[in-house]
Every structure is written in C-alpha cells, then in structure tokens.
Design a protein around this motif. Structure first.
Motif, mmCIF file in Angstrom:
data_model
loop_
_atom_site.group_PDB
_atom_site.id
_atom_site.type_symbol
_atom_site.label_atom_id
_atom_site.label_comp_id
_atom_site.label_asym_id
_atom_site.label_seq_id
_atom_site.Cartn_x
_atom_site.Cartn_y
_atom_site.Cartn_z
ATOM 1 N N TYR A 51 1.092 -1.451 -0.039
ATOM 2 C CA TYR A 51 -0.182 0.063 -0.215
ATOM 3 C C TYR A 51 0.720 1.397 0.295
ATOM 4 O O TYR A 51 0.674 1.970 -0.656
ATOM 5 C CB TYR A 51 -1.068 -0.118 1.108
ATOM 6 C CG TYR A 51 -1.969 -1.253 1.267
ATOM 7 C CD1 TYR A 51 -2.207 -1.245 0.125
ATOM 8 C CD2 TYR A 51 -1.815 -1.811 2.029
ATOM 9 C CE1 TYR A 51 -3.969 -2.671 0.400
ATOM 10 C CE2 TYR A 51 -2.645 -3.150 1.615
ATOM 11 C CZ TYR A 51 -3.614 -3.240 1.353
ATOM 12 O OH TYR A 51 -4.749 -4.424 0.954
ATOM 13 N N LYS A 323 -3.984 0.288 4.294
ATOM 14 C CA LYS A 323 -4.554 -0.613 3.530
ATOM 15 C C LYS A 323 -6.409 0.091 4.117
ATOM 16 O O LYS A 323 -7.175 0.646 2.702
ATOM 17 C CB LYS A 323 -4.625 -2.264 4.485
ATOM 18 C CG LYS A 323 -6.013 -2.024 3.408
ATOM 19 C CD LYS A 323 -5.557 -4.241 4.443
ATOM 20 C CE LYS A 323 -7.281 -4.629 3.640
ATOM 21 N NZ LYS A 323 -6.909 -6.617 4.151
ATOM 22 N N ILE A 326 -6.582 4.275 1.771
ATOM 23 C CA ILE A 326 -6.564 3.568 0.790
ATOM 24 C C ILE A 326 -8.158 3.586 0.589
ATOM 25 O O ILE A 326 -8.841 3.861 -0.911
ATOM 26 C CB ILE A 326 -5.455 2.777 0.349
ATOM 27 C CG1 ILE A 326 -4.507 3.431 0.024
ATOM 28 C CG2 ILE A 326 -6.441 2.290 -1.430
ATOM 29 C CD1 ILE A 326 -3.415 3.040 -0.673
#
Length: 335
Positions: A51, A323, A326
């Motif tokens: 990520y 994670k 996003i």
C-alpha cells in the motif's frame, strides 16, 4: 482519482502512489547492526500489501564512530550485505519500492555506544544530550565522506531502489548545517554555503558510487525553531543547491527538535517548511509530521504543501493503516 493515489516519477524511481513510510528506528538489529529476523518480520508486516509506494528504511550507521544507539542497523561494512539483500527482497515481494537511509550521528551519540568521544563540527555541547564532542579535523571529515560513499555503494549492491542521506534530527550533517553547533572558521563554517559544503561533498561522493540513474534522497532538518539556528530561508538556499547537486527527492523534517514542531501539532505540522521548499525546487518534496488520516493527507496534497506524504507513527501503531486509508479514499472518491 484522488491525489494520494496518483503515481509519481522521480529520477528513475516510479512510485505507484504518494504514500510513503518514513524511516523510524526500531532497535531490532543484531548486536553488530546486522539484519535480524525481527527486522525482516517488522518490515514484512509494515509493507504487506504494497500500500505504500515507498518504504524508507530506518537510519543506519555508516561507520562505528557514527553509531547513534544500541541495535541500530549498520551499513558500515560488507558483511551486512546478505541481510540487506533479504530486507530489500521482503519489501519488493510485497509490492513497494524501498530506499535505505544512511547516517552518521556525530555528537548525537555517547561514549558508551561508540567506545570513544563523539565527534562534531565544533566542540559545542549537543543541544539535546549536552555532550561536548571532539572537533573533526579536515582529514577526519574526508574519512566520513568516504564512509558515506562506501555505505551508498552497499545500499545499491543490496538491491535497494535508492539511498537517503540523513541531515535532520540533530545528527552530524544537521550539526554542520546548523549555526547552533557549527562554529567553525574554516571552509566548513560561517556562511550557509560553507555549512552545506560537507553535504555537497557527500552527495558528490555518493553519486560517484551509485551512478547517474540511482535516486539519492536527502532528509533535511529545515528549521531549528530557535533564534540563531537554521531558518527556512537557509533551507530554501540549501534545497536549491542540493537539487543542482543531483538530489532526486527532498524529505523535510525537523532539526534539533527531531520530528516535532513547537508551533503546531496539527496533521502535517511541517507543511510550512515543505511549502516553502517546494516553491524553490522542481524535485518532489516529502511531508511528514503527525498525519493520521488519509483525508488530511489528501488535503495537504491538494493544497500543494508537498508531493508525497509520509505517515510514520500511525503506521507504527497500526500496520493496517495504509490499507484502511486507501479504502477510505476510494470510498469517498470512487472516480
């Protein structure tokens, strides 16, 4: 598309988004600075999922006299290469690029750690630990330049995507930059151009070791927030010189106050510094400092405070942060 998820090209470094994991010391290395299983496990966990477009490995000492603390990573000799290769592979396998930060502590260490009197540009007590160092001779300075060069070569040989020179948080290069600790009267002291002479020599030596296509980053302690110390105007002059010398990305942070700001604790609290530096250079600028929410990171990019956002402490506490961040952004801005 949100700004945070846009790709960025810097020199030969292709980043798939604007999210960076900045260097944070873990004190997980072997006693001699070698890569331990604990280090590999830590970076495996933090980089899982890819990520972050870029993970900058914690500061690593370039020679034993520049070691900052116990269980600090080493780039000081070739025996660490195998472990460093394993570390780079772990992060690459997870889908992120990775850069290693190389450093000399100068007077920001102790006799207990290095077995000798710490060194610095001048025999001025370190503003944080109060230790008066031994003033470096020109010959010793040349030896430190060589150590930076050798360390950078090892970083490239180990398969990293770039190298970051540490000149922040009160370490040696920062000590040369700051008038608070640099009282020299030779070509390394006095004017701003003299105080960054060592930086330029290090950049030149590193470039000679890694070639023209290998990205070199520089982390700059851009303000001492103290009368008589580094000003943002100093850092603007320095930033222009570093860009001319071949730096690919500038990573802005604090000086003797470390990674904190006395002015504000709001998210992205170094943004006045990054915004000022960004105005005078064309290379990307990284902003770190208290960012804990993806929407705050997005807003800092929209406001053109920086080109890349580093999120450290939030990720230190929660390995799933990137994670989740996003996912939040994609939900808010599906296009």
């Amino acid at each position: 598309m949100t700004h945070l998820l846009e790709p960025l090209q810097a020199s030969s470094l292709t980043l798939h988004n604007r999210l960076i994991m900045p260097p944070m010391a873990t004190a997980k290395s072997e006693e001699d600075g070698g890569i331990s299983q604990a280090v590999l496990d830590y970076y495996q966990e933090k980089s899982n999922g890819g990520y972050f477009s870029l993970i900058i490995i914690e500061h690593s000492f370039i020679n034993p006299k520049g070691k900052a603390s116990k269980n600090q990573l080493s780039v000081a000799d070739d025996h660490v290469l195998e472990g460093l290769r394993s570390l780079a592979e772990v992060i690459h396998d997870n889908g992120s690029k990775t850069v290693m930060q190389i450093n000399h502590a100068g007077s920001a260490t102790t006799q207990e750690i290095i077995g000798d009197t710490p060194v610095g540009p001048s025999p001025v007590p370190h503003p944080r630990n109060g230790n008066p160092p031994k003033e470096l001779t020109k010959q010793e300075i040349a030896g430190i330049v060589q150590s930076f060069q050798d360390a950078a070569r090892r970083v490239k040989e180990a398969g990293f995507d770039g190298v970051e020179i540490h000149s922040a948080h009160g370490y040696l290069l920062n000590q040369f930059f700051s008038p608070l600790t640099n009282k020299r009267t030779d070509e390394y002291g006095g004017t701003i151009h003299n105080r960054i002479r060592l930086h330029l020599q290090v950049i030149e030596a590193v470039r000679a070791a890694v070639g023209n296509d290998f990205p070199i980053l520089l982390r700059l302690g851009a303000s001492d927030y103290k009368e008589g110390g580094i000003t943002i105007e100093d850092s603007q002059i320095a930033a222009k010189e570093f860009e001319k010398a071949g730096i690919s990305i500038l990573d802005i942070s604090g000086s003797f106050l470390g990674y904190t700001s006395p002015i504000t604790s709001e998210q992205g609290y170094f943004s006045p510094l990054t915004e000022a530096v960004k105005k005078v250079v064309s290379i990307p600028v990284i902003l770190t400092g208290g960012v804990t929410e993806s929407l705050a990171a997005e807003q800092l990019l929209v406001a053109e405070k920086a080109d890349l956002i580093g999120v450290g402490r939030a990720v230190f506490k929660n390995s799933q942060w990137a994670k989740q961040a996003i996912k939040t952004l994609v939900t808010v801005s599906p296009n």
